[in-house]
Design an enzyme around this catalytic site. Sequence first.
Site, PDB file in Angstrom:
ATOM      1  N   ASP A 289       0.812  -1.185   0.119  1.00 40.15           N
ATOM      2  CA  ASP A 289      -0.008   0.145  -0.073  1.00 40.15           C
ATOM      3  C   ASP A 289       1.024   1.216  -0.128  1.00 40.15           C
ATOM      4  O   ASP A 289       2.188   1.023   0.200  1.00 40.15           O
ATOM      5  CB  ASP A 289      -0.662  -0.030   1.056  1.00 40.15           C
ATOM      6  CG  ASP A 289      -2.299   0.861   0.907  1.00 40.15           C
ATOM      7  OD1 ASP A 289      -2.330   1.512  -0.140  1.00 40.15           O
ATOM      8  OD2 ASP A 289      -3.143   0.847   1.673  1.00 40.15           O
TER       9      ASP A 289
HETATM   10  C1  BGC Z   1      -4.880   2.990   0.249  1.00 42.24           C
HETATM   11  C2  BGC Z   1      -5.219   2.025  -0.901  1.00 42.24           C
HETATM   12  C3  BGC Z   1      -5.051   2.743  -2.203  1.00 42.24           C
HETATM   13  C4  BGC Z   1      -3.825   3.524  -2.288  1.00 42.24           C
HETATM   14  C5  BGC Z   1      -3.561   4.133  -3.751  1.00 42.24           C
HETATM   15  C6  BGC Z   1      -3.771   3.981  -0.106  1.00 42.24           C
HETATM   16  O1  BGC Z   1      -3.753   5.060   0.804  1.00 42.24           O
HETATM   17  O2  BGC Z   1      -4.872   2.521   1.356  1.00 42.24           O
HETATM   18  O3  BGC Z   1      -6.421   1.463  -0.779  1.00 42.24           O
HETATM   19  O4  BGC Z   1      -5.444   1.942  -3.086  1.00 42.24           O
HETATM   20  O5  BGC Z   1      -3.558   4.503  -1.325  1.00 42.24           O
HETATM   21  O6  BGC Z   1      -4.451   5.153  -3.805  1.00 42.24           O
END
Ligand code: BGC
Length: 746
Positions: A289
């Site tokens: 993530d």
């Molecule tokens: C979130 C994810 C997301 C990623 C990309 C993160 O802050 O937890 O769910 O896919 O950002 O935008």
Amino acid sequence: MKRISALFMLVSALISCSDKSVQRNNGKNNAYIQKADSVLSLMTLDEKIGQTVLFTSGWDVTGPSMDENYKEYLKNGSVGAVFNAFTTKYNRELQKIAVEDTRLGIPLLFGYDVIHGHRTIFPIPLGESASWDLELMEKTARVAATEASAEGINWTFAPMVDIARDARWGRIAEGAGEDTYLGSLIAGARVKGFQGDDLSANNTILACAKHYAAYGAALAGRDYNTVDMSENELRTTYLPPFKAALDAGVATFMNAFNDLNGVPATGNEFLLRDILKGEWTFNGFVVTDYTSMNEMVAHGYAGDEKQAGEIAMNAGVDMDMQGGIYMKYLKESVGEGKVSEADLDDAVRRILEMKFRLGLFDDPYRYLDEKREKEEILNDAHLETARDAARKSMVLLKNENRVLPLSPDQKVALIGPLVKDEKNIIGNWAAAGDRNGTAVSVFEGFEERLGEGGFLYAEGCKITGGDTSGFAAAVATAGKADVVVMVVGELEGMTGEAASRTDINIPGKQKALIEAVKNTGKPVVLVLMNGRPLTLEWENNTVDAILEAWWPGTMGGHAVADVLYGDYNPSGKLTVSFPRAVGQLPLFYNHKNTGRPIDSGDPDQKYVSRYLYTPNTPLYPFGYGLSYTSFSYEVSTDKEKMTPEDTLTVTAEVTNTGDRDGEEVVQLYVHDKVASITPPVKQLKKFEKVFIKAGETKTVVFELSAEDLKFYNRELERIYEPGEFELFVAGDSDNSFTHAFELVDK
Ligand code: BGC
């Protein structure tokens, strides 16, 4: 283009002599892996590392941005994938750099959070799950992929399959609720929708099961918080939706931010190498993530970022989202022998394989078709699907004296801060959804139906803040109406990432506004727009009807009007329990019993597992939702004893006892009375959504087998145990058992 053809010919030529990693795919001869290996054999260490790097384009940044130089990195071949970039024009520009300016011309992946629609926005996933309609959820994911792929995207960071039982956690909005069985089926449906049958088609995209694992169990519902749980609970409750996504063929997994039993998910070898890539033989790739690799330093699990990168690669993380760690340090780590080149090769092979599967080596511009972009985005068919999905997601929580559906002769007043809203209505994580006029507000939905001036309106107050200056006008408006529809709720930003709340009331002065309007004596219908269960005990005792509309998406206003006027008879059922008080959280229907369960009607019963002053039960239970009609059940079973080879046939005759056609979600719950691991008080085992005409009866037949009665024992084996069970079939989880049966050895 030239460079690609040259590379492709070389790859094809090399296929015959390369089969070294085919065994990873369960012995299947996987041509994609061979192709990936052929490219891999041409790559320098730097080029390999480049494939493991994912950067945001700088649009839609959801966290601290690491670097603004991504275009330079693209030219150097230091980036394998880009996210938050879309439109054919922009993505073509980026793809061109990767294909034409780098030595090997390997095309980029383009990722994006296409969570509940791309431009046409569907209800938030939690809302949509309340439809219990797997076909619908597959369809909306299909439409989302069709639109996203028409704008250059070939990878979505969805579905979010985290089981969530704590409404304080803002991300409860993104998942399918509290139940593992239902959540697993929904996970599979959404993956199939995004990926279709053929990843190389130009309208299918890679899906991503996130956030692996147990993110939804964040302590006290605070985002990113610690998770500590037994392996039994992990395997019983939190992992099955991930496995279901994998079984549906999901191409990628995303790490969770949390630590699990003392090890951050991003550095968790047990989760990644042992379970995901070992036990489950996952062949796709794992992405972190957003900077979760770097965050292992703050967790106190890595001394510095370089070490964090080593931990992650050794644990099985293939791609670094936005952290820049693999880019900066992996070469050095390989040189020092802290990371093996074989592990890096494995990561790169997995990433390349997906690029091959998408057909990007055949045509890197296949998702960049201006004609499709014009035809697909927000087209009529997509908007119609959005309207249908929104209607089917809505849950009727209360309907006293059948105040709903409204009749066209009634003078209606629309009151509340969300009546005219076109911004919040599409909800959190609304991808490229427009917040400035595309979405249909409730006001517009009513206007289309009743004509300009066909109803009254007052805003009353804002969603948050303490201003009550609009109350007098709202009360006066209500006074002129036969019935008042109040559209109230949360700001969309009050749910989603980093949006945990310690109270889950309707915020600001909205409650006071409801009270003031109700004091006029007019019937009041609440339409709620929100992303989580709210505490609604006072509202439940005060107003006449409550419709939970969630964040219904682009066509939300039409869908609300369709339901309120009875063009669509509501059929949604909650997939999360609504608590009476925030202090009950986490709250879920399939909890275990204690040694001291409440067993009497005495509200002051002492020394049992209960709260002072508040019942243990939810205000609205899992599976609950009303209809404008009513249903009665006659249930029978075909035997009292079954062997592991048998199936128990459970037959429900469901009659529509009202005067309107309607749909019912027929739910079967089972209780294992005694087991070697304390069993939940009940568990959803089967369901079917059926349409029944007024006055008619439909027969729903469920077959239960020993497989359905399995659980993880102390040795973490999935087994069934002979013994006594009980069951009921009903329209929600809050019912008494009606039938008993015994599972006996042969
Ligand atoms: C979130 C994810 C997301 C990623 C990309 C993160 O802050 O937890 O769910 O896919 O950002 O935008």
